[in-house]
Design an enzyme around this catalytic site. Structure first.
Site, PDB file in Angstrom:
ATOM      1  N   SER A  42      -9.985  -0.701   6.911  1.00 30.23           N
ATOM      2  CA  SER A  42      -9.388  -0.583   5.573  1.00 30.23           C
ATOM      3  C   SER A  42      -8.667  -1.816   5.054  1.00 30.23           C
ATOM      4  CB  SER A  42      -8.418   0.586   5.542  1.00 30.23           C
ATOM      5  OG  SER A  42      -9.137   1.760   5.320  1.00 30.23           O
ATOM      6  N   SER A  66      -9.855   1.687   2.688  1.00 26.89           N
ATOM      7  CA  SER A  66      -8.994   2.458   1.821  1.00 26.89           C
ATOM      8  C   SER A  66      -7.940   1.628   1.077  1.00 26.89           C
ATOM      9  CB  SER A  66      -8.292   3.542   2.633  1.00 26.89           C
ATOM     10  OG  SER A  66      -7.443   2.946   3.597  1.00 26.89           O
ATOM     11  N   LYS A 113       0.850  -1.195   0.000  1.00 22.84           N
ATOM     12  CA  LYS A 113       0.000   0.000   0.000  1.00 22.84           C
ATOM     13  C   LYS A 113       0.881   1.239   0.000  1.00 22.84           C
ATOM     14  CE  LYS A 113      -3.986   1.920   2.544  1.00 22.84           C
ATOM     15  NZ  LYS A 113      -4.882   1.727   3.704  1.00 22.84           N
TER      16      LYS A 113
HETATM   17  N1  GLN Z   1     -13.195   3.901   5.993  1.00 19.80           N
HETATM   18  C1  GLN Z   1     -12.672   4.353   7.244  1.00 19.80           C
HETATM   19  C2  GLN Z   1     -12.309   5.803   7.131  1.00 19.80           C
HETATM   20  O1  GLN Z   1     -12.589   6.370   6.141  1.00 19.80           O
HETATM   21  C3  GLN Z   1     -11.508   3.510   7.645  1.00 19.80           C
HETATM   22  C4  GLN Z   1     -10.298   3.827   6.887  1.00 19.80           C
HETATM   23  C5  GLN Z   1      -9.116   3.021   7.307  1.00 19.80           C
HETATM   24  O2  GLN Z   1      -9.231   2.001   7.972  1.00 19.80           O
HETATM   25  N2  GLN Z   1      -7.954   3.521   6.943  1.00 19.80           N
HETATM   26  O3  GLN Z   1     -11.753   6.389   7.982  1.00 19.80           O
END
Ligand code: GLN
Length: 487
Positions: free
Chosen positions: A178, A154, A79
């Protein structure tokens, strides 16, 4: 022979028997990326030359030794918020589009020590804020099962690249879901270890008390192999746990007899898609048949989790992202009149809309006059959510829930409604607030042919139990064996 469809464990066997070389594996994966990434956009950066060089190095090690690590010569993706020395690390943002870190994250160092082959940096929501990988400065990633749909987020590129067999496995990060939610959307195994199990040194911070690095893989065996490589104490991360790491492959046992699996009623709410619910209920029945004891449990503060998360995560983000000011590194706006103007223009032009929304929300909840009402109160409720899990784990060993309320939604469906987007993580967020470990494994398909994910949670540092439960599920189903058809 298509090597891309094989698991790490199978590739390792072939390497050991000298039937194939890492260069052959790596070349096939690089070709696969070339053939498919126009459609999916998993990668921000493909490291073709580096990957070939590392594969050649790995082959030298393999030719000299019979005993080499399970990741030697295996192509993996990263990532794009995990620092890679001298390789662009963008966080999916314009503000870091030209930033190359001067050092490797600890997990990258560990992968290199294992002679893994890093094939590229993977697409993500800007600064990991999102559930759909639509907010990346480098364009949206598409779901390999249906390219009109999101891959989750994400870590969307991490999940799509493993599902599309563009790399054997990948490393992502999970702050509120995410890893688990995109794994569910793309039909792969996603594992978020306990907070402190994997060093965050070199992970570009979103919300430091919630962020955790974890893995994506095609099955639980490969997950165990990846976890073995990256877990462990690191003096460079003060929150990293000083605990011995078990060999996670020892937990690959096909047996859940006597295991107590807790079902929290708060997670089976209105709004869950009927097909998702059916797949999860069928999974519960399967576990029961396999000899697990199914117990009802309560997690009474679940209803506050999304609100608490969006206070704590944004508060931490507003502080963490203050460092992007155009002075030391990253994007700098041109034509500024003075220093303040330069800060303003850099941040205005460098960050996307969602990141700005989070910075503003976070600044607001920390501001004097509101701190007690929001931030302090959220911290107190976080403690209650943690206690809910502590009480629940007195009654059960593993908790089972859906990973997300729906399968992958359409691109553009939720971009204009941030609240709807935030609700994608309703089942994953609590584990981050409590710091416990969790995974998502494939447990079925909808009538549209979209994968459904099953979430398994366990108490702090009980990753092995999740691996055992997940492996047993896999040994008795074949959802994880299906791959999307990309032509
Ligand atoms: N979707 C969640 C957010 O927007 C979690 C994102 C994540 O785990 N990085 O914060």
């Amino acid at each position: 022979m298509s090597l891309c469809n094989m698991a790490i464990s199978e590739l390792h066997e072939l390497l050991r028997k000298k039937k194939i070389s890492s260069l052959e594996i790596t070349t096939q994966y690089l070709n696969r990326i070339k053939q498919t990434d126009d459609k999916i956009n998993s990668f921000i950066t493909v490291l073709e030359e580096d990957a070939v060089n590392h594969a050649i190095e790995a082959d030298k090690i393999i030719s000299k030794n019979d005993d080499f690590s399970a990741l030697t010569g295996i192509p993996v993706g990263i990532k794009d918020l995990i620092s890679t020395k001298d390789v662009r690390t963008t966080c999916g943002s314009k503000i870091l589009h030209n930033y190359s870190p001067p050092y490797d994250a600890t997990v990258i160092r560990k992968l290199k020590e294992n002679n893994a082959v890093i094939v590229g940096k993977l697409n993500m929501d800007e600064f990991a804020m999102g559930s759909s990988t639509e907010t990346s400065y480098f364009g949206a990633t598409k779901n390999p099962w249906d390219t009109d749909r999101i891959p989750g987020g994400s870590s969307g590129g991490c999940a799509s690249s493993v599902a599309a067999r563009q790399c054997a496995a990948s490393l992502g990060s999970d702050t509120g879901g995410s890893i688990r939610q995109p794994a569910a959307c793309c039909g792969v195994v996603g594992f978020k270890p306990t907070y402190g199990r994997v060093s965050r040194f070199g992970l570009i911070a979103f919300a430091s008390s919630l962020d955790q690095i974890g893995t994506f893989s095609i099955d639980t065996r490969d997950c165990a192999i990846m976890l073995n490589a990256v877990c462990g104490h690191d003096p460079a991360d003060s929150t990293s746990a000083k605990l011995k790491v078990p060999d996670f492959t020892k937990a690959l046992v096909n047996d859940v007899r006597g295991m107590r699996i807790g079902i929290p009623r708060e997670y089976f709410i209105e709004g869950i898609d009927a097909e998702v619910l059916k797949a999860v209920n069928d999974s519960i029945e399967l576990y029961r048949k396999l000899g697990a004891t199914i117990v009802d449990i309560d997690l009474p503060h679940t209803k506050y989790a999304v609100a608490v998360y969006y206070i704590i995560a944004t508060a931490e983000a507003s502080s963490n992202l203050a460092r992007y000011d155009g002075v030391k590194y990253g994007y700098r706006a041109k034509d500024a009149n003075d220093l303040l103007d330069m800060y303003c223009k850099t941040r205005t032009q460098g960050f996307g809309a969602e990141v700005k929304r989070r910075i503003m929300l976070g600044t607001y909840v920390l501001s004097s006059g509101y701190y007690d009402a929001y931030y302090l109160r959220a911290q107190k409720v976080r403690t209650l959510i943690t206690k809910d899990f502590r009480d629940a784990f007195e009654k059960c060993d593993v908790i089972l829930t859906p990973t997300a309320p729906t399968a992958a939604f359409k691109i553009g469906e939720k971009t204009s409604d941030p609240l709807q987007m935030y609700l994608s993580d309703i089942f994953t967020i609590s584990a981050n607030l409590a710091g416990i470990c969790g995974a998502s494994i494939p447990c079925g398909f909808t009538s549209d042919g979209l994968p459904v994910g099953l979430q398994l949670l366990a108490k702090h540092f009980d990753e092995s139990l999740i691996i055992q439960a997940a492996h047993t599920f896999e040994q008795n189903t074949d959802y994880h064996k299906k791959l999307p058809d990309l032509g």
